[in-house]
Write a protein that holds these residues in place. Structure first.
Motif, PDB file in Angstrom:
ATOM      1  N   LEU A   1       0.823  -1.214   0.000  1.00 10.67           N
ATOM      2  CA  LEU A   1       0.000   0.000   0.000  1.00 10.67           C
ATOM      3  C   LEU A   1       0.856   1.262   0.000  1.00 10.67           C
ATOM      4  O   LEU A   1       0.650   2.162  -0.826  1.00 10.67           O
ATOM      5  CB  LEU A   1      -0.927   0.002   1.212  1.00 10.67           C
ATOM      6  N   VAL A   2       1.813   1.356   0.911  1.00 13.02           N
ATOM      7  CA  VAL A   2       2.564   2.614   1.027  1.00 13.02           C
ATOM      8  C   VAL A   2       3.471   2.826  -0.174  1.00 13.02           C
ATOM      9  O   VAL A   2       3.723   3.980  -0.572  1.00 13.02           O
ATOM     10  CB  VAL A   2       3.362   2.684   2.348  1.00 13.02           C
ATOM     11  N   ASP A   3       3.959   1.739  -0.793  1.00 10.99           N
ATOM     12  CA  ASP A   3       4.772   1.908  -1.999  1.00 10.99           C
ATOM     13  C   ASP A   3       3.893   2.375  -3.161  1.00 10.99           C
ATOM     14  O   ASP A   3       4.257   3.292  -3.903  1.00 10.99           O
ATOM     15  CB  ASP A   3       5.486   0.614  -2.358  1.00 10.99           C
ATOM     16  N   ALA A   4       2.731   1.746  -3.320  1.00 11.90           N
ATOM     17  CA  ALA A   4       1.817   2.141  -4.394  1.00 11.90           C
ATOM     18  C   ALA A   4       1.362   3.580  -4.216  1.00 11.90           C
ATOM     19  O   ALA A   4       1.336   4.371  -5.174  1.00 11.90           O
ATOM     20  CB  ALA A   4       0.611   1.204  -4.423  1.00 11.90           C
ATOM     21  N   ASP A   5       1.014   3.953  -2.993  1.00  8.77           N
ATOM     22  CA  ASP A   5       0.578   5.320  -2.703  1.00  8.77           C
ATOM     23  C   ASP A   5       1.694   6.317  -2.986  1.00  8.77           C
ATOM     24  O   ASP A   5       1.484   7.364  -3.612  1.00  8.77           O
ATOM     25  CB  ASP A   5       0.137   5.400  -1.238  1.00  8.77           C
ATOM     26  N   SER A   6       2.913   5.987  -2.555  1.00  9.31           N
ATOM     27  CA  SER A   6       4.049   6.892  -2.764  1.00  9.31           C
ATOM     28  C   SER A   6       4.384   7.033  -4.243  1.00  9.31           C
ATOM     29  O   SER A   6       4.631   8.145  -4.733  1.00  9.31           O
ATOM     30  CB  SER A   6       5.273   6.374  -2.008  1.00  9.31           C
ATOM     31  N   LEU A   7       4.385   5.913  -4.972  1.00  7.45           N
ATOM     32  CA  LEU A   7       4.703   5.958  -6.400  1.00  7.45           C
ATOM     33  C   LEU A   7       3.690   6.812  -7.159  1.00  7.45           C
ATOM     34  O   LEU A   7       4.055   7.644  -8.003  1.00  7.45           O
ATOM     35  CB  LEU A   7       4.731   4.546  -6.976  1.00  7.45           C
ATOM     36  N   ASP A   8       2.410   6.611  -6.872  1.00  7.40           N
ATOM     37  CA  ASP A   8       1.377   7.360  -7.587  1.00  7.40           C
ATOM     38  C   ASP A   8       1.417   8.838  -7.215  1.00  7.40           C
ATOM     39  O   ASP A   8       1.316   9.705  -8.095  1.00  7.40           O
ATOM     40  CB  ASP A   8       0.002   6.773  -7.272  1.00  7.40           C
ATOM     41  N   THR A   9       1.581   9.115  -5.947  1.00  8.50           N
ATOM     42  CA  THR A   9       1.617  10.520  -5.506  1.00  8.50           C
ATOM     43  C   THR A   9       2.843  11.233  -6.056  1.00  8.50           C
ATOM     44  O   THR A   9       2.748  12.379  -6.529  1.00  8.50           O
ATOM     45  CB  THR A   9       1.617  10.587  -3.965  1.00  8.50           C
ATOM     46  N   GLU A  10       4.003  10.576  -6.028  1.00 12.78           N
ATOM     47  CA  GLU A  10       5.226  11.196  -6.548  1.00 12.78           C
ATOM     48  C   GLU A  10       5.109  11.464  -8.040  1.00 12.78           C
ATOM     49  O   GLU A  10       5.554  12.511  -8.529  1.00 12.78           O
ATOM     50  CB  GLU A  10       6.422  10.292  -6.259  1.00 12.78           C
ATOM     51  N   ALA A  11       4.533  10.528  -8.777  1.00 13.52           N
ATOM     52  CA  ALA A  11       4.358  10.723 -10.221  1.00 13.52           C
ATOM     53  C   ALA A  11       3.459  11.919 -10.492  1.00 13.52           C
ATOM     54  O   ALA A  11       3.740  12.745 -11.376  1.00 13.52           O
ATOM     55  CB  ALA A  11       3.767   9.463 -10.852  1.00 13.52           C
ATOM     56  N   TYR A  12       2.397  12.044  -9.731  1.00  9.59           N
ATOM     57  CA  TYR A  12       1.460  13.156  -9.934  1.00  9.59           C
ATOM     58  C   TYR A  12       2.093  14.493  -9.545  1.00  9.59           C
ATOM     59  O   TYR A  12       2.019  15.474 -10.297  1.00  9.59           O
ATOM     60  CB  TYR A  12       0.188  12.926  -9.115  1.00  9.59           C
ATOM     61  N   MET A  13       2.726  14.523  -8.369  1.00  8.01           N
ATOM     62  CA  MET A  13       3.278  15.787  -7.885  1.00  8.01           C
ATOM     63  C   MET A  13       4.432  16.273  -8.752  1.00  8.01           C
ATOM     64  O   MET A  13       4.709  17.470  -8.808  1.00  8.01           O
ATOM     65  CB  MET A  13       3.755  15.627  -6.440  1.00  8.01           C
ATOM     66  N   LYS A  14       5.092  15.370  -9.469  1.00  3.19           N
ATOM     67  CA  LYS A  14       6.206  15.749 -10.340  1.00  3.19           C
ATOM     68  C   LYS A  14       5.783  15.790 -11.811  1.00  3.19           C
ATOM     69  O   LYS A  14       6.616  15.738 -12.710  1.00  3.19           O
ATOM     70  CB  LYS A  14       7.379  14.781 -10.149  1.00  3.19           C
ATOM     71  N   TYR A  15       4.474  15.851 -12.052  1.00  4.77           N
ATOM     72  CA  TYR A  15       3.911  15.993 -13.405  1.00  4.77           C
ATOM     73  C   TYR A  15       4.297  14.831 -14.320  1.00  4.77           C
ATOM     74  O   TYR A  15       4.533  15.007 -15.509  1.00  4.77           O
ATOM     75  CB  TYR A  15       4.347  17.311 -14.082  1.00  4.77           C
ATOM     76  N   GLN A  16       4.394  13.637 -13.761  1.00  5.13           N
ATOM     77  CA  GLN A  16       4.776  12.483 -14.559  1.00  5.13           C
ATOM     78  C   GLN A  16       3.556  11.634 -14.891  1.00  5.13           C
ATOM     79  O   GLN A  16       2.486  11.799 -14.309  1.00  5.13           O
ATOM     80  CB  GLN A  16       5.807  11.632 -13.797  1.00  5.13           C
ATOM     81  N   LYS A  17       3.734  10.693 -15.831  1.00  6.08           N
ATOM     82  CA  LYS A  17       2.668   9.777 -16.196  1.00  6.08           C
ATOM     83  C   LYS A  17       2.410   8.812 -15.041  1.00  6.08           C
ATOM     84  O   LYS A  17       3.260   8.598 -14.193  1.00  6.08           O
ATOM     85  CB  LYS A  17       3.046   8.983 -17.452  1.00  6.08           C
ATOM     86  N   PRO A  18       1.220   8.201 -14.999  1.00  2.00           N
ATOM     87  CA  PRO A  18       0.949   7.178 -13.984  1.00  2.00           C
ATOM     88  C   PRO A  18       2.004   6.078 -14.017  1.00  2.00           C
ATOM     89  O   PRO A  18       2.602   5.793 -15.053  1.00  2.00           O
ATOM     90  CB  PRO A  18      -0.433   6.637 -14.382  1.00  2.00           C
ATOM     91  N   VAL A  19       2.225   5.467 -12.873  1.00  2.00           N
ATOM     92  CA  VAL A  19       3.286   4.485 -12.721  1.00  2.00           C
ATOM     93  C   VAL A  19       3.069   3.287 -13.633  1.00  2.00           C
ATOM     94  O   VAL A  19       1.971   2.748 -13.746  1.00  2.00           O
ATOM     95  CB  VAL A  19       3.343   4.005 -11.255  1.00  2.00           C
ATOM     96  N   GLU A  20       4.141   2.872 -14.310  1.00  2.00           N
ATOM     97  CA  GLU A  20       4.127   1.641 -15.093  1.00  2.00           C
ATOM     98  C   GLU A  20       5.241   0.735 -14.560  1.00  2.00           C
ATOM     99  O   GLU A  20       6.382   1.161 -14.408  1.00  2.00           O
ATOM    100  CB  GLU A  20       4.359   1.930 -16.583  1.00  2.00           C
ATOM    101  N   ILE A  21       4.902  -0.508 -14.269  1.00  2.00           N
ATOM    102  CA  ILE A  21       5.877  -1.434 -13.712  1.00  2.00           C
ATOM    103  C   ILE A  21       6.683  -2.064 -14.840  1.00  2.00           C
ATOM    104  O   ILE A  21       6.130  -2.671 -15.758  1.00  2.00           O
ATOM    105  CB  ILE A  21       5.185  -2.526 -12.879  1.00  2.00           C
ATOM    106  N   ALA A  22       8.002  -1.900 -14.782  1.00  2.00           N
ATOM    107  CA  ALA A  22       8.882  -2.448 -15.819  1.00  2.00           C
ATOM    108  C   ALA A  22       8.929  -3.972 -15.719  1.00  2.00           C
ATOM    109  O   ALA A  22       8.833  -4.535 -14.625  1.00  2.00           O
ATOM    110  CB  ALA A  22      10.293  -1.875 -15.665  1.00  2.00           C
TER     111      ALA A  22
END
Length: 713
Positions: free
Chosen positions: A174-195
Motif C-alpha cells: 500500500l505505502v509503496d503504491a501510494d508513494s509511487l502514484d503521488t510522486e508521479a502526480y506531484m512531479k507531473y509524470q505519467k501514472p506508474v508503469e511497472i517495468a
C-alpha cells in the motif's frame, strides 16, 4: 462557485481533491484511489493477497472526503486526520487486516491494543473510538465492498507472528503504491508503469564474464583455481533444485561471492524470481561486493542500499533515490541491519521496500554473525519468507552455524535445507593453506615487537581502542596502517588500494584493523594475527592469509592481551571457542565449528528481544507493531555519523548548515562520514547540526591515513 448548497442533496464540492501540486494541477480522490488500488493489488498478487491490496488502495484516502480536509487542501490552516476514517470503515466490514494498513499509511502501523483502550490512546482500537470528521461522501464515488470468505483462504496460519508479517507485507504494498502514484502526480509524470522483470537475462552476462576470466586468469596447476571451479560448478548444479533454504559451506577464498551470484541468477532464471538480494554483515565491506557485481552485470542493474547514508552513487539521481526506497532493481546489495530492521519496522519509509523481497533469491553472507539477542526472530523472518512469500534463502559462510538449532518449525523439528557442497570436510582439507598457533596471553609491548619483525603482516583486534593502543606501540610510519570505521569510507577505500599495491609488489606493509576486514574484502597477507574472539571470526581472519596460495602454508596466530579490554560483547564467543578447541581438534574442522556454535547457542539463555512480544499460545490476537519496531535493533550500541570536512564536500556541508537535509545530500555525504559510538562522541570537537547530524569541527582530530583521533592523549 465550487461550493454548492447541501440542502439540494448534491455533493458539497464539485471535486473531491486528494492532492494539488505546485502548478495548481488537481488530483481527485476517486482517480488517485483507483490507481493506488490497482497498483497495490498488483504488488499483493505475488503473495495471493490481491483483493486485500485493492481494498487497501481504494479506501486509504476516503477520509479526505471530509469537509475539513477539502477546506484544508484549498488553503485553510488546519490539521486533519484522514487515515482513521478509512480504517474504521474497513473495521466495520470485519476487515481488520486492511484496516490496520490504512490506519498506519502515514503515521506507521500502530499497536493493535485491546477493545478496552480509550479514545485518547494511539493504539488501533483506541483510534477506532476517536472523534473524527465525517467523510461518508466517499460513497457517492467509491464502491467499497466487504471482503468475501475466499479472500481469507490464502492467509498465513493464525499465529501472531505470521499474521503480523502478512499485515506488514500488505502495508508495504500500500505505502509503496501510494508513494509511487503521488510522486508521479506531484512531479507531473505519467501514472506508474511497472517495468518487466529482467533478472533472468543477467545470467548470460555472468557467463560471459566467467568465460573471460577463465581465459585471462585460469591456471590449471594452481590449487585455488581448481577449488573455485569446483565450488562454482556445485553452485550452478544446485541452482536447478526447487526453491527453499540452501547453505553454501566453503572456506574463505573459495570464490563464494561470484559462485553464490551464479547460483542466484541461474535459480532466478529457472524459477522466474524477481530479484537477487545480497545481505552483507557490515556496511564497511559493502563497497567491494558492489564493485564486483557492477563490473559483471552493469552499473544500472545493481543497487547498493546502506543503513543510514544508503547509496553512495555520486549523481544521486531521482531514479536511484526511488530504487533505494522500494528496491525496484534486479540486484540489491544491502546490510543485515537494513534488511532485518525493515522486516520488523512499522514506518512507511522502512517498510516500503519489503514487498519487493517477495519471490526473490536472498543471499546471506556470513549469516552466523547476527547478534544472539535477535537471532531467533531473524530466523523466524527467513522461515516466513521462504514458506509464505516464495523466497529462496542461501546462507553462505566458511563457518556455517548449526541449522538444526536455528531453523526449527513450530513443532521444534528441523526444516529441510540443501547443502550445495557435496563434501565439506574434503573441500576444507583440499584448501588448507594456513597453520594456526595459539600464543596465549601476551603483553602489548611484546605483540608490537612481533608485528614489527614481519615485513608484511595483518593484526585484527576486537575494538577500535585496542587498535589505537597497538598502533601507538608499533609507531606511525609510511608502512603502518590502521583500518576502522573511524575513517570515512572514501579514505578507507584509498588505503585498501594502497595496501593491496604494497602486498602485490612485496613492499613493507603492517596493518592493524578491526573485524571490518574479515569479510568481503579480498586481501592476502603471508601472516595474520587475531585477538582472541569467536571461532567464526578467527577462521574469517585466516581467510586474509595465504589467500592465493603463494606459500605452502601461511601463519595465523591468535592471542589475548593483558592490557586490552574487549568487553562483554565478546565473552560468550571467546568462551565457546575455548570449549570447541578443548580437545585439540583442528581450528577449521567442520566438527570443531559445530561444537563452537552448539556451545555458543547454549550460552544464550536470554529470550529473543522480539518473539515474546507476540504472546504466542494465547487466544487473543496480539500485534504490537510499534513496540516491535522500537525494540528490534540489530546493533545495540548506537553509532552516530560524523561528517569529516574536506574540499570535495564543502558545498554539501554548507547545505546541511542551512537546514537542507534531503536524501540526495545525505546520500552523497555518506562516503565522507565516520561512524562514532555515542560514548566516544564527546572525545572529539563537533558541530551539532541537529539531533542526528554532526560535523567534525577540529580538522586536527582527523588523519586521512588513520581516521579520527579518539584515543590519542
Amino acid at each position: 462557485m465550487e461550493l454548492l448548497n447541501r440542502s439540494s442533496g448534491e455533493k458539497k464540492f464539485k471535486k473531491y481533491l486528494a492532492h494539488r501540486n505546485e502548478a495548481g494541477i488537481e488530483d481527485e480522490i476517486k482517480n488517485h484511489s483507483r490507481r493506488v488500488g490497482e497498483l497495490t493489488a498488483f504488488f499483493a498478487k505475488k503473495f495471493n493477497a490481491e483483493n486485500f491490496g485493492k481494498r487497501c488502495g481504494l479506501s486509504h484516502d476516503i477520509g479526505k472526503y471530509s469537509d475539513d480536509f477539502q477546506e484544508m487542501i484549498r488553503g485553510k490552516k488546519i490539521r486533519v486526520d484522514h487515515s482513521t476514517f478509512g480504517a474504521r470503515e474497513l473495521n466495520n466490514q470485519h476487515d481488520l487486516i486492511s484496516a490496520l494498513c490504512v490506519a498506519g499509511h502515514h503515521s506507521g502501523l500502530p499497536n493493535l491494543g485491546t477493545l478496552q483502550d480509550k479514545e485518547n490512546m494511539s493504539t488501533f482500537f483506541g483510534r477506532m473510538k476517536k472523534i473524527i470528521p465525517d467523510a461518508s461522501a466517499y460513497q457517492k464515488e467509491i464502491n467499497l465492498s466487504a471482503p468475501q470468505p475466499e479472500d481469507f483462504k490464502n492467509l498465513p496460519p493464525r499465529d501472531n507472528f505470521s499474521v503480523a508479517f502478512f499485515i506488514r507485507m500488505l502495508f508495504s504494498c500500500l505505502v509503496d503504491a501510494d508513494s509511487l502514484d503521488t510522486e508521479a502526480y506531484m512531479k507531473y509524470q505519467k501514472p506508474v508503469e511497472i517495468a518487466p522483470n529482467s533478472v533472468g537475462k543477467l545470467y548470460a552476462k555472468l557467463q560471459q564474464y566467467l568465460q573471460k576470466e577463465k581465459g585471462n586468469n585460469w591456471n590449471q596447476d594452481k590449487k585455488i583455481q581448481q577449488v573455485r571451479a569446483e565450488v562454482l560448478e556445485a553452485c550452478q548444479s544446485k541452482a536447478d533444485v526447487a526453491p527453499g533454504i540452501f547453505t553454501l559451506s566453503a572456506p574463505t577464498g573459495s570464490g563464494k561471492t561470484i559462485s553464490s551470484l551464479a547460483f542466484a541468477l541461474k535459480h532466478a532464471k529457472k524459477f522466474k524470481k524477481d530479484r537477487i538480494i545480497y545481505v552483507v554483515p557490515y556496511r564497511a565491506i559493502i563497497d567491494q561486493t558492489v564493485s564486483i557485481f557492477r563490473k559483471i552485470l552493469g552499473r544500472g542493474k545493481v543497487l547498493a542500499h546502506y543503513s543510514g547514508a544508503e547509496d553512495y552513487d555520486e549523481d544521486g539521481d531521482e531514479i536511484k533515490r526511488l530504487a533505494a526506497e522500494n528496491w525496484d532493481k534486479p540486484v540489491i546489495v544491502t546490510t543485515a541491519v537494513q534488511f532485518f530492521e525493515s522486516l520488523f519496522a512499522n514506518k512507511k519509509g522502512k517498510c516500503r521496500k519489503i514487498h519487493n523481497i517477495v519471490n526473490s533469491v536472498v543471499i546471506f553472507d556470513e549469516g552466523q554473525s547476527l547478534p544472539l539477542a535477535c537471532l531467533q526472530s531473524c530466523m523466524a523472518a527467513v522461515k516466513e519468507l521462504v514458506h509464505s512469500y516464495k523466497v529462496t534463502a542461501l546462507f553462505m559462510s566458511a563457518t556455517q552455524p548449526n541449522f538444526h538449532q536455528l531453523l526449527l518449525n513450530g513443532k521444534q523439528e528441523p526444516l529441510e535445507r540443501t547443502e550445495i557442497i557435496p563434501d565439506i570436510k574434503k573441500l576444507t582439507e583440499n584448501l588448507k593453506r594456513v597453520a594456526f598457533s595459539n600464543l596465549g596471553e601476551v603483553k602489548v609491548k611484546n605483540l608490537g615487537g612481533k608485528l614489527k619483525r614481519h615485513k608484511q603482516v595483518l593484526c585484527i583486534v576486537n575494538t577500535r581502542k585496542n587498535g589505537a593502543a597497538l598502533l601507538k606501540e608499533i609507531g606511525r610510519t609510511e608502512d603502518t596502517y590502521l583500518l576502522t570505521t573511524y575513517m570515512k569510507p572514501v579514505d578507507r577505500q584509498l588505503i585498501l588500494a594502497e595496501i593491496e599495491n604494497k602486498l602485490k609488489n612485496d613492499k613493507p606493509c603492517r596493518v592493524i584493523s578491526t573485524s571490518l576486514i574479515e569479510a568481503g574484502i579480498d586481501i592476502d597477507f603471508p601472516t595474520v594475527y587475531r585477538e582472541e574472539c569467536g571461532l567464526d571470526s578467527l577462521i574469517q581472519a585466516a581467510g586474509r592469509c595465504n589467500r592465493e596460495y603463494n606459500l605452502q602454508l601461511g601463519s595465523v596466530y591468535f592471542f589475548s592481551v593483558a592490557e586490552f579490554q574487549s568487553g562483554k560483547i565478546f565473552s560468550k564467543n571467546i568462551a565457546a571457542m575455548r570449549i570447541a578447541l578443548a580437545d585439540n581438534l583442528a581450528v577449521d574442522d567442520p566438527q570443531t565449528i559445530g561444537r563452537y556454535f552448539s556451545a555458543l547457542y547454549n550460552f544464550n539463555n536470554n529470550p529473543d528481544i522480539v518473539l515474546p512480544l507476540f504472546h504466542e499460545g494465547q487466544d487473543e490476537l496480539h500485534l504490537p507493531f510499534k513496540e516491535i519496531a522500537n525494540k528490534f535493533k540489530l546493533i545495540e550500541n548506537k553509532e552516530l555519523t560524523v561528517y569529516i570536512p574536506c574540499m570535495e564536500n564543502k558545498d554539501l556541508l554548507a547545505a546541511l548548515r542551512r537546514g537542507t537535509t534531503n536524501r540526495t545530500i545525505l546520500r552523497k555525504l555518506g562516503r565522507y562520514g565516520a561512524s562514532v559510538s555515542e560514548y566516544d562522541l564527546n572525545k572529539i570537537t563537533i558541530e551539532k547540526v541537529n539531533e542526528n547530524i554532526y560535523i567534525l569541527a577540529n580538522d586536527k582530530q582527523y588523519d586521512n591515513r588513520y581516521g579520527l583521533s579518539i584515543y590519542e592523549k
